[in-house]
Design an enzyme around this catalytic site. Structure first.
Site, PDB file in Angstrom:
ATOM      1  N   ALA A  88      52.649  46.128  40.657  1.00  0.00           N
ATOM      2  CA  ALA A  88      51.279  46.538  40.933  1.00  0.00           C
ATOM      3  C   ALA A  88      50.307  45.569  40.273  1.00  0.00           C
ATOM      4  O   ALA A  88      50.509  45.167  39.131  1.00  0.00           O
ATOM      5  CB  ALA A  88      51.039  47.940  40.407  1.00  0.00           C
ATOM      6  N   ASP A  89      49.265  45.192  40.993  1.00  0.00           N
ATOM      7  CA  ASP A  89      48.193  44.444  40.345  1.00  0.00           C
ATOM      8  C   ASP A  89      47.115  45.446  39.913  1.00  0.00           C
ATOM      9  O   ASP A  89      47.287  46.652  40.066  1.00  0.00           O
ATOM     10  CB  ASP A  89      47.636  43.357  41.263  1.00  0.00           C
ATOM     11  CG  ASP A  89      47.109  43.919  42.562  1.00  0.00           C
ATOM     12  OD1 ASP A  89      46.857  45.133  42.612  1.00  0.00           O
ATOM     13  OD2 ASP A  89      46.943  43.146  43.520  1.00  0.00           O
ATOM     14  N   SER A  90      46.018  44.920  39.377  1.00  0.00           N
ATOM     15  CA  SER A  90      45.012  45.839  38.836  1.00  0.00           C
ATOM     16  C   SER A  90      44.381  46.685  39.943  1.00  0.00           C
ATOM     17  O   SER A  90      44.011  47.843  39.718  1.00  0.00           O
ATOM     18  CB  SER A  90      43.942  45.060  38.087  1.00  0.00           C
ATOM     19  OG  SER A  90      43.424  44.024  38.890  1.00  0.00           O
TER      20      SER A  90
END
Lengths: 137, 93
Positions: A88-90
């Site tokens: 997951a990215d931000s």
């Protein structure tokens, strides 16, 4: 689901001890706990929200995270899984928190939303927020 | 990857803006909500990928523009948003 559940119980064991020591601190007169501002007659409730989230909660959070990140059902998730480790990215993290908000009908403050990095942290925060809401109602 | 908690101010602004869009999208009808979410998500992801992370002037401009668009979207009379994709590639003779 064998591995995740064992991880949860391990987490539980670790957090149980501090919860007890907090209780002791409270009884000795000092309000060491900064949260839980309401009445004293609901002591059990207050202590409950301090404990780590229940396994069901962790499982529910896991399901939502899986759905959000489009992970396979057999993906190896544990309570300590970091969202970033799951790919997951931000922006994904924001989406996860929003999905959790909607599922549990809560509102996560801006500061708290940034600090959630693992499933366990998310579950703990939800438990606390749901508990607060129950108290307010 | 850098530790998650060390987000810069401008990164937090961008994420707050994204959260604001998702919050506002909830207030719209289900179909529009889906539409808004996909447009907004695509826009953020595209910019996150294509814009140089040190190009602060441009990022600040994008955030400002996003805030303005969000303010418009918050108006209950606005039901949704759409995008116009102009094909930049003009290779056809």
């Amino acid at each position: 689901m064998a591995t995740p559940s064992s991880a949860i119980s391990a987490k539980f064991g670790r957090t149980a001890a501090p919860a007890l020591s907090w209780k002791a601190g409270r009884i000795s007169g000092q309000n060491l706990i900064s949260m839980g501002t309401r009445t004293t007659s609901r002591r059990s409730l207050r202590l409950r929200v301090l404990c780590a989230a229940k396994p069901e909660m962790v499982t529910k959070v896991m399901d939502i995270v899986k759905q959000q990140l489009a992970l396979k059902d057999d993906a190896n998730l544990t309570a300590d899984s970091k969202f970033t480790d799951l790919g997951a990215d931000s922006l994904d993290t924001v989406e996860i928190v929003m999905a959790l908000e909607e599922e549990f009908k809560i509102t996560v403050e801006e500061d708290n939303a940034q600090s959630i990095t693992t499933i366990q942290e998310a579950a703990d925060l939800i438990d606390k927020l749901v508990g607060d809401e129950g108290k307010a109602a | 990857m850098a530790p998650r908690l060390k987000l810069s101010g401008i990164q937090r602004q961008a994420l707050a803006l994204y959260r604001g869009f998702l919050r506002t999208a909830r207030l719209k009808s289900p179909e529009e909500r889906q539409m808004i979410e996909s447009v907004v998500s695509a826009e953020f992801r595209e910019n996150a990928k294509s814009v140089d992370r040190r190009n602060f002037v441009y990022i600040e401009y994008l955030i400002r523009r996003g805030k303005r668009q969000l303010d418009q979207l918050k108006n209950p009379d606005i039901t949704g948003l759409s995008t116009l994709r102009i094909n930049k590639v003009s290779s056809t003779p």
